[in-house]
Design a protein around this motif. Structure first.
Motif, PDB file in Angstrom:
ATOM      1  N   MET A   1       0.825  -1.177  -0.054  1.00 11.72           N
ATOM      2  CA  MET A   1      -0.029  -0.097  -0.053  1.00 11.72           C
ATOM      3  C   MET A   1       0.868   1.028  -0.079  1.00 11.72           C
ATOM      4  O   MET A   1       1.697   1.340   0.794  1.00 11.72           O
ATOM      5  CB  MET A   1      -0.773  -0.039   1.360  1.00 11.72           C
ATOM      6  CG  MET A   1      -2.328   0.711   1.224  1.00 11.72           C
ATOM      7  SD  MET A   1      -3.074   0.652   2.746  1.00 11.72           S
ATOM      8  CE  MET A   1      -3.016  -1.390   2.909  1.00 11.72           C
ATOM      9  N   GLN A   2       0.540   2.246  -1.077  1.00 12.59           N
ATOM     10  CA  GLN A   2       1.271   3.426  -1.048  1.00 12.59           C
ATOM     11  C   GLN A   2       0.742   4.514  -1.261  1.00 12.59           C
ATOM     12  O   GLN A   2      -0.475   4.626  -1.947  1.00 12.59           O
ATOM     13  CB  GLN A   2       2.632   3.123  -1.972  1.00 12.59           C
ATOM     14  CG  GLN A   2       2.334   3.135  -3.294  1.00 12.59           C
ATOM     15  CD  GLN A   2       3.520   2.843  -4.189  1.00 12.59           C
ATOM     16  OE1 GLN A   2       3.757   1.794  -4.867  1.00 12.59           O
ATOM     17  NE2 GLN A   2       4.625   3.684  -4.124  1.00 12.59           N
ATOM     18  N   THR A   3       0.960   5.685  -1.195  1.00 11.77           N
ATOM     19  CA  THR A   3       0.233   7.007  -1.467  1.00 11.77           C
ATOM     20  C   THR A   3       1.071   7.536  -2.569  1.00 11.77           C
ATOM     21  O   THR A   3       2.393   7.562  -2.622  1.00 11.77           O
ATOM     22  CB  THR A   3       0.462   7.943  -0.304  1.00 11.77           C
ATOM     23  OG1 THR A   3      -0.209   7.667   0.826  1.00 11.77           O
ATOM     24  CG2 THR A   3      -0.391   9.123  -0.635  1.00 11.77           C
ATOM     25  N   ARG A   4       0.392   7.934  -3.856  1.00 14.66           N
ATOM     26  CA  ARG A   4       0.921   8.423  -4.979  1.00 14.66           C
ATOM     27  C   ARG A   4       0.110   9.318  -5.538  1.00 14.66           C
ATOM     28  O   ARG A   4      -1.030   9.593  -5.358  1.00 14.66           O
ATOM     29  CB  ARG A   4       0.858   7.138  -5.824  1.00 14.66           C
ATOM     30  CG  ARG A   4       1.792   5.956  -5.508  1.00 14.66           C
ATOM     31  CD  ARG A   4       1.977   4.838  -6.608  1.00 14.66           C
ATOM     32  NE  ARG A   4       1.884   5.034  -7.879  1.00 14.66           N
ATOM     33  CZ  ARG A   4       1.504   4.198  -8.780  1.00 14.66           C
ATOM     34  NH1 ARG A   4       1.285   3.037  -8.598  1.00 14.66           N
ATOM     35  NH2 ARG A   4       1.445   4.571  -9.972  1.00 14.66           N
ATOM     36  N   THR A   5       0.888  10.101  -6.728  1.00 13.36           N
ATOM     37  CA  THR A   5       0.086  11.272  -7.059  1.00 13.36           C
ATOM     38  C   THR A   5       0.339  10.741  -8.780  1.00 13.36           C
ATOM     39  O   THR A   5       1.617  10.520  -9.387  1.00 13.36           O
ATOM     40  CB  THR A   5       0.922  12.682  -7.310  1.00 13.36           C
ATOM     41  OG1 THR A   5       0.605  13.093  -5.854  1.00 13.36           O
ATOM     42  CG2 THR A   5       0.226  13.634  -8.165  1.00 13.36           C
ATOM     43  N   ILE A   6      -0.714  10.547  -9.307  1.00 15.34           N
ATOM     44  CA  ILE A   6      -0.730   9.840 -10.783  1.00 15.34           C
ATOM     45  C   ILE A   6      -0.831  11.117 -11.708  1.00 15.34           C
ATOM     46  O   ILE A   6      -1.811  11.974 -11.457  1.00 15.34           O
ATOM     47  CB  ILE A   6      -1.900   8.838 -11.094  1.00 15.34           C
ATOM     48  CG1 ILE A   6      -2.012   7.765 -10.179  1.00 15.34           C
ATOM     49  CG2 ILE A   6      -1.947   8.354 -12.712  1.00 15.34           C
ATOM     50  CD1 ILE A   6      -0.706   7.042  -9.857  1.00 15.34           C
ATOM     51  N   GLN A   7       0.036  11.122 -12.614  1.00 11.75           N
ATOM     52  CA  GLN A   7       0.133  12.238 -13.645  1.00 11.75           C
ATOM     53  C   GLN A   7      -1.254  12.314 -14.520  1.00 11.75           C
ATOM     54  O   GLN A   7      -1.725  11.228 -14.703  1.00 11.75           O
ATOM     55  CB  GLN A   7       1.470  12.667 -14.382  1.00 11.75           C
ATOM     56  CG  GLN A   7       2.630  12.921 -13.301  1.00 11.75           C
ATOM     57  CD  GLN A   7       2.267  14.272 -12.331  1.00 11.75           C
ATOM     58  OE1 GLN A   7       1.909  15.173 -12.956  1.00 11.75           O
ATOM     59  NE2 GLN A   7       2.569  13.888 -11.242  1.00 11.75           N
ATOM     60  N   PRO A   8      -1.559  13.435 -15.157  1.00 13.21           N
ATOM     61  CA  PRO A   8      -2.562  13.417 -16.090  1.00 13.21           C
ATOM     62  C   PRO A   8      -2.189  12.242 -17.465  1.00 13.21           C
ATOM     63  O   PRO A   8      -1.017  12.077 -17.688  1.00 13.21           O
ATOM     64  CB  PRO A   8      -2.519  14.728 -16.771  1.00 13.21           C
ATOM     65  CG  PRO A   8      -1.925  15.408 -15.782  1.00 13.21           C
ATOM     66  CD  PRO A   8      -0.717  14.863 -14.926  1.00 13.21           C
ATOM     67  N   ILE A   9      -3.183  11.604 -17.794  1.00 14.97           N
ATOM     68  CA  ILE A   9      -3.039  10.340 -18.645  1.00 14.97           C
ATOM     69  C   ILE A   9      -4.092  10.779 -19.962  1.00 14.97           C
ATOM     70  O   ILE A   9      -5.266  11.000 -19.583  1.00 14.97           O
ATOM     71  CB  ILE A   9      -3.463   9.186 -17.956  1.00 14.97           C
ATOM     72  CG1 ILE A   9      -2.565   9.062 -16.945  1.00 14.97           C
ATOM     73  CG2 ILE A   9      -3.308   8.054 -19.242  1.00 14.97           C
ATOM     74  CD1 ILE A   9      -2.701   7.515 -15.938  1.00 14.97           C
ATOM     75  N   HIS A  10      -3.551  10.942 -21.042  1.00 19.61           N
ATOM     76  CA  HIS A  10      -4.600  10.954 -22.387  1.00 19.61           C
ATOM     77  C   HIS A  10      -5.215   9.900 -22.572  1.00 19.61           C
ATOM     78  O   HIS A  10      -4.552   8.585 -22.710  1.00 19.61           O
ATOM     79  CB  HIS A  10      -3.694  11.488 -23.600  1.00 19.61           C
ATOM     80  CG  HIS A  10      -4.585  12.092 -24.709  1.00 19.61           C
ATOM     81  ND1 HIS A  10      -4.611  11.536 -25.665  1.00 19.61           N
ATOM     82  CD2 HIS A  10      -5.461  13.083 -24.597  1.00 19.61           C
ATOM     83  CE1 HIS A  10      -5.510  11.888 -26.580  1.00 19.61           C
ATOM     84  NE2 HIS A  10      -5.959  13.237 -25.897  1.00 19.61           N
TER      85      HIS A  10
END
Length: 151
Positions: free
Chosen positions: A1-10
């Protein structure tokens, strides 16, 4: 389990209003049509299928927005498509990978939500499932990343 920021995805995407009780009507064939449409339009595919749940609360009859999305290059030009393109916005989440049958998805969501609560974080109302490997004949081979959005 981890905290992440997913960048924008087209993505090339399908979107509908549905409920958890009605999800099965979108399994397999929507993803297949997205892949076929991308190939028909000569669009480079850049990742696996995403299911994005906006407003789902775990209750079978709650209506929410479901987006089924296929990551593609941002320069893609659609000429004749039943689908549209957009960016999935940047997404802060707590994530965990599920290895195996999807009948344990509820357990994964439960552990992620417990972790969010223990950290005094607030859920955003959006969840994502990324189907890294889908094996309908051998479900123990499925690999699914579950992401629960946080504010």
């Amino acid at each position: 389990m981890q905290t992440r920021t997913i960048q924008p995805i087209h993505v090339l995407y399908f979107e509908t209003k549905t409920s958890l009780a009605q999800l099965s009507q979108h399994v397999r064939h929507v993803a297949r049509r997205l892949y076929q449409d991308a190939l028909h339009n000569d669009i480079e595919i850049t990742g696996p299928i995403y299911w994005v749940y906006e407003g789902a609360d775990g209750q079978l009859d709650t209506i929410f927005t479901l987006t089924i999305a296929l990551p593609i290059v941002s320069t893609a030009q659609l000429t004749n498509s039943e689908f549209k393109t957009k960016y999935l916005e940047s997404f802060n989440c707590i994530t965990e990978q599920l290895y195996g049958d999807w009948n344990t998805l509820g357990t994964v969501y439960g552990s992620l939500i417990s972790e969010i609560m223990s950290q005094n974080k607030t859920m955003s109302g959006q969840n994502r499932e990324i189907y890294i490997n889908r094996d309908f004949e051998n479900p123990e081979r499925n690999i699914t990343e579950v992401q629960v959005g946080i504010l």
